[in-house]
Design an enzyme around this catalytic site. Sequence first.
Site, PDB file in Angstrom:
ATOM      1  N   SER A  80      -0.329  -2.488 -11.610  1.00 40.62           N
ATOM      2  CA  SER A  80      -1.634  -2.060 -11.148  1.00 40.62           C
ATOM      3  C   SER A  80      -2.226  -3.181 -10.312  1.00 40.62           C
ATOM      4  O   SER A  80      -1.645  -4.251 -10.188  1.00 40.62           O
ATOM      5  CB  SER A  80      -2.528  -1.741 -12.349  1.00 40.62           C
ATOM      6  OG  SER A  80      -1.860  -0.881 -13.259  1.00 40.62           O
ATOM      7  N   HIS A 133     -13.265  -7.079  -1.380  1.00 35.91           N
ATOM      8  CA  HIS A 133     -13.529  -7.489   0.004  1.00 35.91           C
ATOM      9  C   HIS A 133     -15.039  -7.624   0.169  1.00 35.91           C
ATOM     10  O   HIS A 133     -15.802  -6.811  -0.366  1.00 35.91           O
ATOM     11  CB  HIS A 133     -12.998  -6.465   1.008  1.00 35.91           C
ATOM     12  CG  HIS A 133     -11.561  -6.125   0.828  1.00 35.91           C
ATOM     13  ND1 HIS A 133     -10.530  -6.941   1.243  1.00 35.91           N
ATOM     14  CD2 HIS A 133     -10.970  -5.058   0.241  1.00 35.91           C
ATOM     15  CE1 HIS A 133      -9.373  -6.384   0.944  1.00 35.91           C
ATOM     16  NE2 HIS A 133      -9.612  -5.238   0.328  1.00 35.91           N
ATOM     17  N   CYS A 188      -2.337   1.764 -13.996  1.00 40.95           N
ATOM     18  CA  CYS A 188      -1.372   2.787 -14.407  1.00 40.95           C
ATOM     19  C   CYS A 188      -1.102   2.599 -15.890  1.00 40.95           C
ATOM     20  O   CYS A 188      -0.915   1.474 -16.351  1.00 40.95           O
ATOM     21  CB  CYS A 188      -0.067   2.662 -13.628  1.00 40.95           C
ATOM     22  SG  CYS A 188      -0.238   2.934 -11.855  1.00 40.95           S
TER      23      CYS A 188
END
Length: 264
Positions: free
Chosen positions: A113, A118, A141
């Site tokens: 995962s 950002h 996941c």
Amino acid sequence: MKSKLKLHGFNNLTKTLSFNIYDICYAETPQDQQAYVEYINQEYNAERLTQILTEVVEIIGANILNIASQNYEPQGASVTILISEEPVTPTESQIEESPGPLPEIILAHLDKSHITVHTYPEIHPDAGIATFRVDIDVSTCGVISPLKALNFLIHQFDSDIVTVDYRVRGFTRDVEGNKHFIDHEINSIQNYLSEDTRDAYQMTDVNVYQENLFHTKMLLKNFELDNYLFGDATSNLSSEQRAQVTERVKHEMLEIFYARNMPS
């Protein structure tokens, strides 16, 4: 207490939590506007963001596989962390001097995962409104839930407006072969927020339950102008100017919250 669902093989569900966090301020002069960008670049540089995401990994109970980070010119930063449910402990076969596996026997890492962040500082050169946006994606996941990181991330940033999206994709099978497209109950992202957070924000939901898609928008209720002033504006504004700036900042926040341009 509900009995645990017994699965056939690995839990193949992908759970993704996406944030857009906005911090708004008013910087009157070009010098203050530039100083604000420099402040944001320093306060939320790649090193600081890495520290925050590392804590997120601990909160959701995952393990770090790899970290990539970058500061950008003239502004902004990014960090990506690859994570796993399983502890990262090398086996004897991984460290001994022996040939590696052949291509046909390499298994896909289904439990991998990632977390990404950002930053986007932005300034309106005429109106003096400065916005700092942070985009964060926590994608897991398996059984790990990214929802555990919700409160922590909101409190790590000066969050005036927050948009949160949570979606579950894929399916997993139980031992009888039945597909399960979600493995936990949820009717609103708000249920995963602490009481003090729910009290602090005006919130709106748009959920598509049949698609396992959940969306919550958050707008800070308490508005104190002094919390939104940067540089000379903290002490140089007249009462009339403060009223004008208050209207301008609130208007900016509403446009971002509703994601549309609104008449002044």
